[in-house]
Design a protein around this motif. Structure first.
Motif, PDB file in Angstrom:
ATOM      1  N   THR A  72       0.830  -1.209   0.000  1.00  0.00           N
ATOM      2  CA  THR A  72       0.000   0.000   0.000  1.00  0.00           C
ATOM      3  C   THR A  72       0.863   1.256   0.000  1.00  0.00           C
ATOM      4  O   THR A  72       0.529   2.259  -0.639  1.00  0.00           O
ATOM      5  CB  THR A  72      -0.957  -0.016   1.210  1.00  0.00           C
ATOM      6  OG1 THR A  72      -1.756  -1.195   1.128  1.00  0.00           O
ATOM      7  CG2 THR A  72      -1.857   1.198   1.218  1.00  0.00           C
TER       8      THR A  72
ATOM      9  N   GLN B  44      -7.349   0.143  -0.687  1.00  0.00           N
ATOM     10  CA  GLN B  44      -7.570  -1.082   0.078  1.00  0.00           C
ATOM     11  C   GLN B  44      -8.793  -0.947   0.981  1.00  0.00           C
ATOM     12  O   GLN B  44      -9.562  -1.882   1.136  1.00  0.00           O
ATOM     13  CB  GLN B  44      -6.326  -1.347   0.926  1.00  0.00           C
ATOM     14  CG  GLN B  44      -6.379  -2.622   1.742  1.00  0.00           C
ATOM     15  CD  GLN B  44      -5.027  -2.934   2.371  1.00  0.00           C
ATOM     16  OE1 GLN B  44      -4.065  -2.195   2.210  1.00  0.00           O
ATOM     17  NE2 GLN B  44      -4.960  -4.024   3.089  1.00  0.00           N
TER      18      GLN B  44
ATOM     19  N   ASP C 258      -5.724  -2.036  -5.018  1.00  0.00           N
ATOM     20  CA  ASP C 258      -5.120  -2.483  -3.767  1.00  0.00           C
ATOM     21  C   ASP C 258      -6.077  -3.447  -3.077  1.00  0.00           C
ATOM     22  O   ASP C 258      -7.027  -3.036  -2.431  1.00  0.00           O
ATOM     23  CB  ASP C 258      -4.804  -1.279  -2.877  1.00  0.00           C
ATOM     24  CG  ASP C 258      -3.767  -1.609  -1.810  1.00  0.00           C
ATOM     25  OD1 ASP C 258      -3.397  -2.800  -1.700  1.00  0.00           O
ATOM     26  OD2 ASP C 258      -3.329  -0.690  -1.096  1.00  0.00           O
ATOM     27  N   GLU C 259      -5.813  -4.715  -3.254  1.00  0.00           N
ATOM     28  CA  GLU C 259      -6.658  -5.787  -2.719  1.00  0.00           C
ATOM     29  C   GLU C 259      -8.127  -5.561  -3.058  1.00  0.00           C
ATOM     30  O   GLU C 259      -8.966  -5.403  -2.185  1.00  0.00           O
ATOM     31  CB  GLU C 259      -6.442  -5.915  -1.218  1.00  0.00           C
ATOM     32  CG  GLU C 259      -5.090  -6.527  -0.956  1.00  0.00           C
ATOM     33  CD  GLU C 259      -4.741  -6.555   0.514  1.00  0.00           C
ATOM     34  OE1 GLU C 259      -5.624  -6.901   1.293  1.00  0.00           O
ATOM     35  OE2 GLU C 259      -3.599  -6.243   0.843  1.00  0.00           O
TER      36      GLU C 259
HETATM   37 MG   LIG Z   1      -2.033  -2.759   2.059  1.00  0.00          MG
END
Ligand SMILES: [Mg+2]
Ligand SMILES: Nc1ncnc2c1ncn2[C@@H]1O[C@H](COP(=O)(O)OP(=O)(O)OP(=O)(O)O)[C@@H](O)[C@H]1O
Lengths: 319, 254
Positions: A52, A92, A166-167
């Motif tokens: 991140t 995220q 991000d994810e």
């Molecule tokens: Mg992360």
């Protein structure tokens, strides 16, 4: 298979990027990375690896301590205004005005990135994410997975050429995840370059063209997914023997088997991800049968990216 | 080069946020102002002598307007920028092609716009209670806009500085409200005895209230040019602080 032009002219070039947070934590340690135009790049790493932070440094949430970032061939620190409008980010964590409605939020994102209002385009984005029916809903009333889609819709609203996810599928059920994979595939076909981080290794394996492994702020390995599997792929097999075996017979020498101390389990580790491992296991089984050695079970499995990853993180770049 | 589309998007988005809460944000100030007029204008004002030839009820109109302008501009702008920090939506602003100019004009412009609407509503409300005239309407409008912008900027700084909701309320509650009450909202500082009169002149709000009162009635405690100067200086200081905040990424970028 490598596209020479793409390699020569990366869409994103990160050079010796370091980030030390105010507390003194080194979240990125001289990271250098090149992302090719049009590829899907999977960034894999355990919690706290710095994924991140790396994305934040490119997208403007994190101020790098040192190092340079070039996007579309131009220095991001200098030409951020022009470059940022071509970059999209799905963060995220959920973060938006929960009381706003879906369609308005997506339209806002489009405007924020400097695009002229275009209800048709917003509708397209919402439809492609199955959000059109929910366009008038307050975001807080949507389910978690739907909220995540709104984040994606917001990131796509200005038609970025470079997209960070991000994810993206954290907390999303299997069906929705497959949906998103399809969505990502469509984007790739449209020529969007995608960098995704994920804890679902299955996802990187499924989606990414190339994979970078990151841990403790350092990029350990970057390689083509298949090359990585070939390089590090392993077949693991365990034969449970009916009778105790004292020493390994000579005819099994070529396979590098190990016998557990109890003498009842034969372990095989080998192969390279091309199928050679499976053939050898079959060969061993044939030999054992020919020699009249009875076994009651064979357990066989191919190591996944996850094993490779754990291996890399624990043992360094062994291969 | 400023990105106009982004600026406009931020501005409209903030106004949309206000629109969702329009009832509450208008009813509160209108009710408060009405109460002030009932208590200070009708009940007490009847026993007060005119101040500088202006009837007491009319005299407090600019002060009350200033009271609302300061607190509303500050709290609206501080909430505007604090909320995305709190919810995490700030990521989008930071990753967008917007810099200090777009963000400021968008957020502060929207907060100031809301303040102007409120100001209009309060002036109309005041008409129900007292008779007043505005001697210099254009100057009054200009001055109100200047004050709304300045205190929206202050609120913006607060919203970036604050790390919790209580801090967000702290400055308006502990600094702005007392200073406004002591700044001549309900009286002329000429009515104060020394040394309080001199002390009062260190209160910047005195200049604001006085400036607005001058645009209403053509006379005030302080020279109108001094009032304008103080307000403009305050605005310049806020803009500078915000420019530094953006350059260093303080509280915004990690
Ligand atoms: Mg992360
Ligand atoms: N704002 C911050 N201030 C101080 N330290 C931070 C900050 N953000 C992240 N860190 C630290 O930096 C390291 C890297 O964090 P980062 O969020 O980049 O990891 P990640 O790879 O994204 O992890 P995850 O998979 O859990 O999301 C962690 O040790 C984290 O605690």
């Amino acid at each position: 298979m490598a596209d020479v032009a793409a390699v020569a002219d990366p869409i994103l070039k990160i050079d010796k990027l370091s980030k030390i947070y105010p507390g003194g934590l080194k979240a990125l340690d001289e990271v250098s990375l090149e992302i090719r135009r049009g590829e899907i790049f999977g960034l894999l790493g355990p919690n706290g690896a710095g994924k991140t932070t790396l994305i934040g440094a490119v997208c403007g949430m994190v101020r790098p301590t040192s190092g340079t970032i070039h996007a579309f061939g131009s220095d991001l620190a200098r030409n951020w205004r022009g470059l940022r409008s071509r970059i999209g980010l799905v963060p995220q964590e959920l973060g938006f005005d929960m009381f706003d409605t879906v369609e308005r939020q997506v339209g806002y994102s489009r405007g924020l990135f400097g695009c002229a209002p275009d209800r048709g385009r917003v509708e397209e984005v919402l439809r492609s994410l199955s959000l059109w029916d929910k366009r008038g809903e307050q975001i807080r009333k949507l389910s978690g997975g739907m909220k995540r889609r709104v984040l994606i819709a917001k990131a796509l609203a200005h038609d970025p050429d470079l997209l960070f996810l991000d994810e993206p599928t954290a907390g999303v059920d299997v069906e929705l995840r497959r949906d998103m994979w399809r969505q990502i595939d469509t984007l790739r076909e449209q020529g969007v370059t995608i960098i995704l981080t994920t804890h679902y290794l299955e996802e990187a394996e499924e989606m990414a063209d190339r994979i970078g492994v990151i841990d403790k702020g350092r990029v350990l390995l970057v390689d083509d997914k298949h090359a990585m599997m070939r390089r590090l792929g392993r077949t693991e097999a365990r034969f449970t023997l009916a009778d105790r075996m004292d020493v390994l017979p000579a005819y099994l020498d070529p396979f590098g088997l190990t016998l557990d101390p109890a003498g009842t389990t034969l372990c095989y580790r080998g192969g390279d991800g091309t199928g050679r491992g499976k053939q050898e296991v079959a060969q061993i089984a044939r030999l054992l049968t020919q020699q009249g050695i009875l076994f009651t079970a064979i357990e066989q499995r191919e190591s996944t990216l996850e094993d490779i990853f754990v291996d890399l993180v624990e043992n360094g770049v062994a291969a | 080069m400023i990105n106009f589309r982004s600026t406009w998007a931020i501005y409209l988005n903030e106004l949309a946020r206000f629109r969702r809460t329009i009832f509450g944000s208008l009813v509160g100030p209108v009710l408060t102002t009405s109460l002030y007029f009932i208590v200070f204008g009708a009940a007490i004002g009847g026993r007060m002598t005119d101040i500088g030839g202006v009837e007491y009820g009319a005299f407090i109109v600019p002060g009350l307007l200033m009271l609302t302008l300061l607190s509303e501009s500050t709290s609206n702008a501080s909430f505007g920028i604090y909320m995305p920090r709190f919810t995490g939506a700030i990521y989008e602003l930071l990753s967008a092609p917007v810099g200090v100019a777009e963000t400021l004009i968008g957020f502060v412009g929207a907060a100031a716009t809301k303040s102007l609407i409120l100001a209009a509503v309060i002036l109309v409300t005041a008409m129900l209670f007292v008779d007043y005239r505005i001697a210099h309407p254009l100057l009054a409008l200009l001055y109100i806009m200047l004050v709304a912008a300045s205190f929206s900027l202050l609120g913006f700084i607060l919203g970036i500085w604050a790390e919790g909701f209580e801090k967000l309320q702290l400055v308006p509650l502990l600094i702005l409200t007392p200073l406004t009450f002591l700044g001549g909202t309900f009286y002329s500082i000429d009515m104060l005895a020394e040394p309080w009169r001199t002390v009062a002149l260190f209160n910047p709000i005195v200049y604001l209230v006085s400036g607005l009162r001058w645009t209403f009635y053509g006379q005030a405690d302080v020279n109108i040019l001094v009032s304008f100067g103080v307000t403009a200086l305050f605005l310049a200081v806020c803009v500078t602080i915000i420019a530094v905040i953006f350059r260093t990424g303080w509280r915004l970028r990690s």
